[in-house]
Design an enzyme around this catalytic site. Structure first.
Site, PDB file in Angstrom:
ATOM      1  N   ASP A 128      14.747 124.465  70.128  1.00  0.00           N
ATOM      2  CA  ASP A 128      14.892 125.921  70.126  1.00  0.00           C
ATOM      3  C   ASP A 128      14.112 126.555  68.974  1.00  0.00           C
ATOM      4  O   ASP A 128      13.952 125.944  67.911  1.00  0.00           O
ATOM      5  CB  ASP A 128      16.388 126.284  70.035  1.00  0.00           C
ATOM      6  CG  ASP A 128      16.657 127.702  70.513  1.00  0.00           C
ATOM      7  OD1 ASP A 128      15.759 128.320  71.109  1.00  0.00           O
ATOM      8  OD2 ASP A 128      17.784 128.191  70.284  1.00  0.00           O
ATOM      9  N   GLY A 129      13.662 127.781  69.195  1.00  0.00           N
ATOM     10  CA  GLY A 129      13.036 128.554  68.118  1.00  0.00           C
ATOM     11  C   GLY A 129      11.545 128.774  68.274  1.00  0.00           C
ATOM     12  O   GLY A 129      10.894 129.304  67.364  1.00  0.00           O
ATOM     13  N   SER A 139      24.494 125.655  74.957  1.00  0.00           N
ATOM     14  CA  SER A 139      23.663 126.311  75.985  1.00  0.00           C
ATOM     15  C   SER A 139      23.560 125.516  77.296  1.00  0.00           C
ATOM     16  O   SER A 139      22.454 125.297  77.814  1.00  0.00           O
ATOM     17  CB  SER A 139      22.257 126.615  75.431  1.00  0.00           C
ATOM     18  OG  SER A 139      22.344 127.430  74.295  1.00  0.00           O
ATOM     19  N   HIS A 177       5.446 128.267  72.080  1.00  0.00           N
ATOM     20  CA  HIS A 177       5.660 127.186  73.053  1.00  0.00           C
ATOM     21  C   HIS A 177       4.534 126.151  72.951  1.00  0.00           C
ATOM     22  O   HIS A 177       4.786 124.956  73.021  1.00  0.00           O
ATOM     23  CB  HIS A 177       5.741 127.751  74.474  1.00  0.00           C
ATOM     24  CG  HIS A 177       6.906 128.673  74.684  1.00  0.00           C
ATOM     25  ND1 HIS A 177       8.191 128.338  74.306  1.00  0.00           N
ATOM     26  CD2 HIS A 177       6.997 129.915  75.227  1.00  0.00           C
ATOM     27  CE1 HIS A 177       9.006 129.333  74.616  1.00  0.00           C
ATOM     28  NE2 HIS A 177       8.308 130.307  75.160  1.00  0.00           N
ATOM     29  N   ARG A 179      20.063 120.223  67.475  1.00  0.00           N
ATOM     30  CA  ARG A 179      19.582 121.533  67.909  1.00  0.00           C
ATOM     31  C   ARG A 179      18.860 122.195  66.754  1.00  0.00           C
ATOM     32  O   ARG A 179      19.407 122.290  65.648  1.00  0.00           O
ATOM     33  CB  ARG A 179      20.708 122.444  68.401  1.00  0.00           C
ATOM     34  CG  ARG A 179      20.131 123.783  68.910  1.00  0.00           C
ATOM     35  CD  ARG A 179      21.093 124.674  69.616  1.00  0.00           C
ATOM     36  NE  ARG A 179      20.388 125.806  70.209  1.00  0.00           N
ATOM     37  CZ  ARG A 179      20.734 126.433  71.315  1.00  0.00           C
ATOM     38  NH1 ARG A 179      21.803 126.039  71.977  1.00  0.00           N
ATOM     39  NH2 ARG A 179      20.041 127.450  71.778  1.00  0.00           N
ATOM     40  N   SER A 185      15.750 125.611  80.758  1.00  0.00           N
ATOM     41  CA  SER A 185      17.096 125.641  81.337  1.00  0.00           C
ATOM     42  C   SER A 185      17.117 126.474  82.618  1.00  0.00           C
ATOM     43  O   SER A 185      16.212 127.279  82.869  1.00  0.00           O
ATOM     44  CB  SER A 185      18.096 126.237  80.329  1.00  0.00           C
ATOM     45  OG  SER A 185      17.876 127.635  80.201  1.00  0.00           O
ATOM     46  N   LEU A 241      10.191 103.442  74.967  1.00  0.00           N
ATOM     47  CA  LEU A 241      11.053 104.626  75.026  1.00  0.00           C
ATOM     48  C   LEU A 241      11.086 105.229  76.432  1.00  0.00           C
ATOM     49  O   LEU A 241      10.053 105.316  77.093  1.00  0.00           O
ATOM     50  CB  LEU A 241      10.483 105.676  74.052  1.00  0.00           C
ATOM     51  CG  LEU A 241      11.144 107.054  74.059  1.00  0.00           C
ATOM     52  CD1 LEU A 241      12.466 107.006  73.305  1.00  0.00           C
ATOM     53  CD2 LEU A 241      10.228 108.097  73.411  1.00  0.00           C
ATOM     54  N   ARG A 300      10.713 132.629  68.073  1.00  0.00           N
ATOM     55  CA  ARG A 300      10.826 133.178  66.714  1.00  0.00           C
ATOM     56  C   ARG A 300       9.694 132.679  65.821  1.00  0.00           C
ATOM     57  O   ARG A 300       9.167 133.409  64.988  1.00  0.00           O
ATOM     58  CB  ARG A 300      12.196 132.816  66.104  1.00  0.00           C
ATOM     59  CG  ARG A 300      13.301 133.771  66.538  1.00  0.00           C
ATOM     60  CD  ARG A 300      14.668 133.192  66.283  1.00  0.00           C
ATOM     61  NE  ARG A 300      14.987 132.180  67.288  1.00  0.00           N
ATOM     62  CZ  ARG A 300      16.022 131.370  67.212  1.00  0.00           C
ATOM     63  NH1 ARG A 300      16.814 131.416  66.168  1.00  0.00           N
ATOM     64  NH2 ARG A 300      16.249 130.507  68.178  1.00  0.00           N
ATOM     65  N   TRP A 301       9.322 131.423  65.993  1.00  0.00           N
ATOM     66  CA  TRP A 301       8.215 130.854  65.206  1.00  0.00           C
ATOM     67  C   TRP A 301       6.952 131.690  65.408  1.00  0.00           C
ATOM     68  O   TRP A 301       6.256 132.023  64.451  1.00  0.00           O
ATOM     69  CB  TRP A 301       7.982 129.400  65.644  1.00  0.00           C
ATOM     70  CG  TRP A 301       6.944 128.671  64.867  1.00  0.00           C
ATOM     71  CD1 TRP A 301       7.141 127.903  63.748  1.00  0.00           C
ATOM     72  CD2 TRP A 301       5.527 128.643  65.130  1.00  0.00           C
ATOM     73  NE1 TRP A 301       5.953 127.392  63.309  1.00  0.00           N
ATOM     74  CE2 TRP A 301       4.944 127.835  64.136  1.00  0.00           C
ATOM     75  CE3 TRP A 301       4.711 129.217  66.102  1.00  0.00           C
ATOM     76  CZ2 TRP A 301       3.570 127.577  64.092  1.00  0.00           C
ATOM     77  CZ3 TRP A 301       3.340 128.979  66.057  1.00  0.00           C
ATOM     78  CH2 TRP A 301       2.785 128.165  65.052  1.00  0.00           C
ATOM     79  N   ARG A 310       4.927 135.012  72.091  1.00  0.00           N
ATOM     80  CA  ARG A 310       5.862 133.890  72.176  1.00  0.00           C
ATOM     81  C   ARG A 310       5.225 132.608  72.701  1.00  0.00           C
ATOM     82  O   ARG A 310       5.565 131.510  72.283  1.00  0.00           O
ATOM     83  CB  ARG A 310       7.059 134.267  73.060  1.00  0.00           C
ATOM     84  CG  ARG A 310       7.945 135.348  72.475  1.00  0.00           C
ATOM     85  CD  ARG A 310       9.013 135.770  73.476  1.00  0.00           C
ATOM     86  NE  ARG A 310       9.785 134.625  73.922  1.00  0.00           N
ATOM     87  CZ  ARG A 310      10.856 134.140  73.298  1.00  0.00           C
ATOM     88  NH1 ARG A 310      11.309 134.737  72.217  1.00  0.00           N
ATOM     89  NH2 ARG A 310      11.481 133.090  73.761  1.00  0.00           N
TER      90      ARG A 310
HETATM   91  C1  IPE Z   1      18.179 126.461  75.304  1.00  0.00           C
HETATM   92  O1  IPE Z   1      17.508 127.391  74.527  1.00  0.00           O
HETATM   93  C2  IPE Z   1      17.276 125.947  76.365  1.00  0.00           C
HETATM   94  C3  IPE Z   1      16.151 125.171  75.889  1.00  0.00           C
HETATM   95  C4  IPE Z   1      15.919 124.772  74.666  1.00  0.00           C
HETATM   96  C5  IPE Z   1      15.220 124.758  76.912  1.00  0.00           C
HETATM   97  P1  IPE Z   1      17.691 128.962  74.780  1.00  0.00           P
HETATM   98  O2  IPE Z   1      16.933 129.653  73.717  1.00  0.00           O
HETATM   99  O3  IPE Z   1      17.346 129.302  76.179  1.00  0.00           O
HETATM  100  O4  IPE Z   1      19.260 129.126  74.597  1.00  0.00           O
HETATM  101  P2  IPE Z   1      20.168 130.404  74.303  1.00  0.00           P
HETATM  102  O5  IPE Z   1      19.989 131.329  75.466  1.00  0.00           O
HETATM  103  O6  IPE Z   1      19.704 131.012  73.036  1.00  0.00           O
HETATM  104  O7  IPE Z   1      21.547 129.865  74.199  1.00  0.00           O
HETATM  105  C1  IPE Z   2      12.883 127.177  73.057  1.00  0.00           C
HETATM  106  O1  IPE Z   2      12.415 128.225  72.279  1.00  0.00           O
HETATM  107  C2  IPE Z   2      12.021 126.893  74.247  1.00  0.00           C
HETATM  108  C3  IPE Z   2      12.578 127.338  75.535  1.00  0.00           C
HETATM  109  C4  IPE Z   2      13.783 127.788  75.721  1.00  0.00           C
HETATM  110  C5  IPE Z   2      11.690 127.263  76.693  1.00  0.00           C
HETATM  111  P1  IPE Z   2      12.771 129.741  72.624  1.00  0.00           P
HETATM  112  O2  IPE Z   2      11.748 130.255  73.550  1.00  0.00           O
HETATM  113  O3  IPE Z   2      14.169 129.843  73.084  1.00  0.00           O
HETATM  114  O4  IPE Z   2      12.596 130.416  71.209  1.00  0.00           O
HETATM  115  P2  IPE Z   2      13.552 131.518  70.553  1.00  0.00           P
HETATM  116  O5  IPE Z   2      14.945 130.966  70.577  1.00  0.00           O
HETATM  117  O6  IPE Z   2      13.411 132.759  71.362  1.00  0.00           O
HETATM  118  O7  IPE Z   2      13.019 131.653  69.157  1.00  0.00           O
HETATM  119 MG    MG Z   3      15.930 130.106  72.132  1.00  0.00          MG
END
Ligand code: IPE
Ligand code: IPE
Ligand code: MG
Length: 247
Positions: A21-22, A193, A38, A185, A66, A132, A25-26, A34
């Site tokens: 996750d993140g 999530s 990715h 996480r 997800s 792995l 924001r990164w 965004r």
């Molecule tokens: C969870 O991240 C799904 C993945 C990392 C693929 P999200 O960024 O979608 O989760 P929420 O919505 O903040 O809980």
């Molecule tokens: C996780 O990063 C990747 C996916 C859910 C596909 P996010 O896209 O959720 O990044 P944030 O949480 O918005 O920073």
């Molecule tokens: Mg996220």
């Protein structure tokens, strides 16, 4: 001592699961769109897969997309699908070199056909690899998985008395893998999530503020060191685990 030197290589988790996750924001923090986050996140996947291979971890499950992520703006979903298609093809030689077997869990029928066929090819090509097992959760959610499992059970006409935990585990998309020992996480969010709700029953949970694109070898070592400090009691007492009777 280096972080790596502090890891007890005889007590590594067999299965690590990561909620990556993140990424958004990164990118935003650097004034970028965004999707750049990715893209950078793919680099982190590459790094962590290589680190897990070097450590001899058996299973790594990565939450990549997800069920709920389908609700993001179409532009982001499309860009993510394109990134998946490009990445799986580009990374296949590295997976072969590192003896990594690729697998997916999730409602992959929802993916664009180009993505499905790239994954099918890569899974086929790597199926004989013995290192792995890298499991990508794509269009995955635990509630989707559990709903499917109930549907299968009804279709099988199972007798109520034949239902036990093994039977339910066997209906899940993770049937052929052990449960994760460690869940990581990134990005500071303290939630699951909709990820592996059944399978994480006894996983050790590790949360870090590091954003996924910044997550590297040293961050994984730090998580493993923390994991190795935990006492996994599975409901028993400490005394039972150390075999001393001290009631
Ligand atoms: C969870 O991240 C799904 C993945 C990392 C693929 P999200 O960024 O979608 O989760 P929420 O919505 O903040 O809980
Ligand atoms: C996780 O990063 C990747 C996916 C859910 C596909 P996010 O896209 O959720 O990044 P944030 O949480 O918005 O920073
Ligand atoms: Mg996220």
């Amino acid at each position: 001592m280096s972080l790596k030197g502090q890891i007890d290589t005889t007590r590594l988790p067999q299965h690590i699961a990561i909620i990556m996750d993140g990424n958004g924001r990164w990118a935003r923090r650097q004034g970028l769109r965004r999707i750049f986050g990715h893209r950078q996140g793919v680099e982190a996947v590459h790094r962590i897969t290589e680190t897990c291979t070097a450590l001899g971890i058996r299973y790594l499950t990565l939450y990549a997309f997800s069920t709920e992520n389908w609700n993001r703006p179409k532009e982001e979903v499309d860009a993510l699908m394109t990134l998946l298609i490009d990445t799986v093809e580009k990374e296949t030689p590295t997976l072969m070199k590192n003896n990594v077997r690729l697998a997916t869990i999730g409602d992959t029928d929802r993916l664009p056909s180009a993505a499905r066929s790239k994954f099918t090819n890569c899974i086929r090509q790597t199926e004989g690899n013995t290192g792995l097992t890298l499991i990508l959760a794509l269009s995955y959610s635990s509630r989707w998985e559990l709903t499917e499992a109930v549907r299968k059970a009804v279709q099988q006409g199972v007798a109520p008395e034949a239902i036990n935990e093994e039977y339910i585990s066997g209906l899940l998309t993770t049937a052929s893998y052990p449960d994760p020992d460690l869940l990581i996480r990134t990005s500071g969010e303290l939630r699951i999530s909709n990820f592996l709700l059944w399978q994480l029953a006894y996983a050790e949970l590790y949360f870090t503020d590091t954003l996924w694109p910044d997550f590297g070898e040293e961050d994984l070592y730090a998580a493993l060191i923390d994991y190795q400090k935990r006492e996994r009691r599975f409901g028993k007492t400490s005394e039972q685990l150390s075999n001393t009777s001290n009631i």
